[in-house]
Write a protein that holds these residues in place. Sequence first.
Motif, PDB file in Angstrom:
ATOM      1  N   THR A  36       0.544   3.339  -3.114  1.00 58.77           N
ATOM      2  CA  THR A  36       0.160   2.443  -4.196  1.00 58.77           C
ATOM      3  C   THR A  36       0.140   0.989  -3.729  1.00 58.77           C
ATOM      4  O   THR A  36       0.617   0.640  -2.660  1.00 58.77           O
ATOM      5  N   GLY A  37      -0.430   0.132  -4.570  1.00 50.26           N
ATOM      6  CA  GLY A  37      -0.533  -1.297  -4.312  1.00 50.26           C
ATOM      7  C   GLY A  37      -0.899  -1.970  -5.620  1.00 50.26           C
ATOM      8  O   GLY A  37      -0.500  -1.496  -6.689  1.00 50.26           O
ATOM      9  N   HIS A  38      -1.691  -3.035  -5.566  1.00 53.25           N
ATOM     10  CA  HIS A  38      -2.023  -3.744  -6.808  1.00 53.25           C
ATOM     11  C   HIS A  38      -3.074  -3.025  -7.651  1.00 53.25           C
ATOM     12  O   HIS A  38      -3.374  -3.447  -8.767  1.00 53.25           O
ATOM     13  N   MET A  39      -3.637  -1.933  -7.141  1.00 55.14           N
ATOM     14  CA  MET A  39      -4.539  -1.028  -7.862  1.00 55.14           C
ATOM     15  C   MET A  39      -5.933  -1.608  -8.106  1.00 55.14           C
ATOM     16  O   MET A  39      -6.770  -0.972  -8.736  1.00 55.14           O
ATOM     17  N   GLY A  40      -6.200  -2.799  -7.570  1.00 60.38           N
ATOM     18  CA  GLY A  40      -7.512  -3.395  -7.784  1.00 60.38           C
ATOM     19  C   GLY A  40      -8.650  -2.588  -7.189  1.00 60.38           C
ATOM     20  O   GLY A  40      -9.784  -2.646  -7.679  1.00 60.38           O
ATOM     21  N   VAL A  41      -8.362  -1.824  -6.128  1.00 56.93           N
ATOM     22  CA  VAL A  41      -9.390  -0.997  -5.496  1.00 56.93           C
ATOM     23  C   VAL A  41      -9.270   0.474  -5.888  1.00 56.93           C
ATOM     24  O   VAL A  41      -9.967   1.324  -5.340  1.00 56.93           O
TER      25      VAL A  41
END
Length: 263
Positions: A36-41
């Motif tokens: 996971t990460g900032h979910m922008g992509v």
Amino acid sequence: MRLVAWLGATGAVGAVGTSAVAQTSCDKPVYLTIDTGHMGVAPLFAEVLKRQDVRVTFFAAAERTQTDGDSLDNHWAAWWKARAAEGNEFGSHTYDHVYWRGDEKSIEPRFRVRPTSGAFAGREFTWTAAQYCENITKAADRLAYVTGKKPLPIFRAPGGKTSPKLLAAAKACGYEHTGWSPAGFLGDELPSETFSNEKLLAQALDRIRPGDILLAHLGIWSRKDPWAPADLEPLIVGLKEKGFCFQTLRQHPDYRAWIAAHP
């Protein structure tokens, strides 16, 4: 999530051995795993994976997102459920994206840790094995809720940072650790000023070998030129053209027996 440094690219952090879902016959498997990460992509990842008919293994923590929440909140629940319906697999990344910082000198296992998400982000704590396991399980339970599918009994420590004591503690509570292959570090956390998308793609296509576990993320805050829009689909297409096929960690020879024994 941010890896400690370029060490990850050389395999000094989190490196693993060798193979994995959808194809009937897969002679040159690779295993794409996505943290996971900032979910922008995240929408882009979903489109590409569906278009390319590729299944992956997601490792999820409740990380801060561009939608002013976290990657496992209700805003993203439908997204996760759709990925499960497509045949992808899931594993815990610890709920609060908790970095192992060191082992305490104690009779019972105790660990210095630092969450990077949640209410206690940035603070250092000393946790027992039970507390660390609780955080792994919290992410797994949340994944089960939002996907409707039981996660695999595996986890990935943030940054790939572990110790033999930490791995033993996690295994005792039902979780095998999964790192990544040296060539599988795709570099999407590295600064784009010095590691261009073009350079990272060429390097991956040149170095990846059958059995490698690959690592990418659902958005990295610090990278100015995002990796996924430029490299994700070209990487998948390029590997397919070289005869590779994509599988999930459920089929990986290092984890098959463990997963089967922990249904």
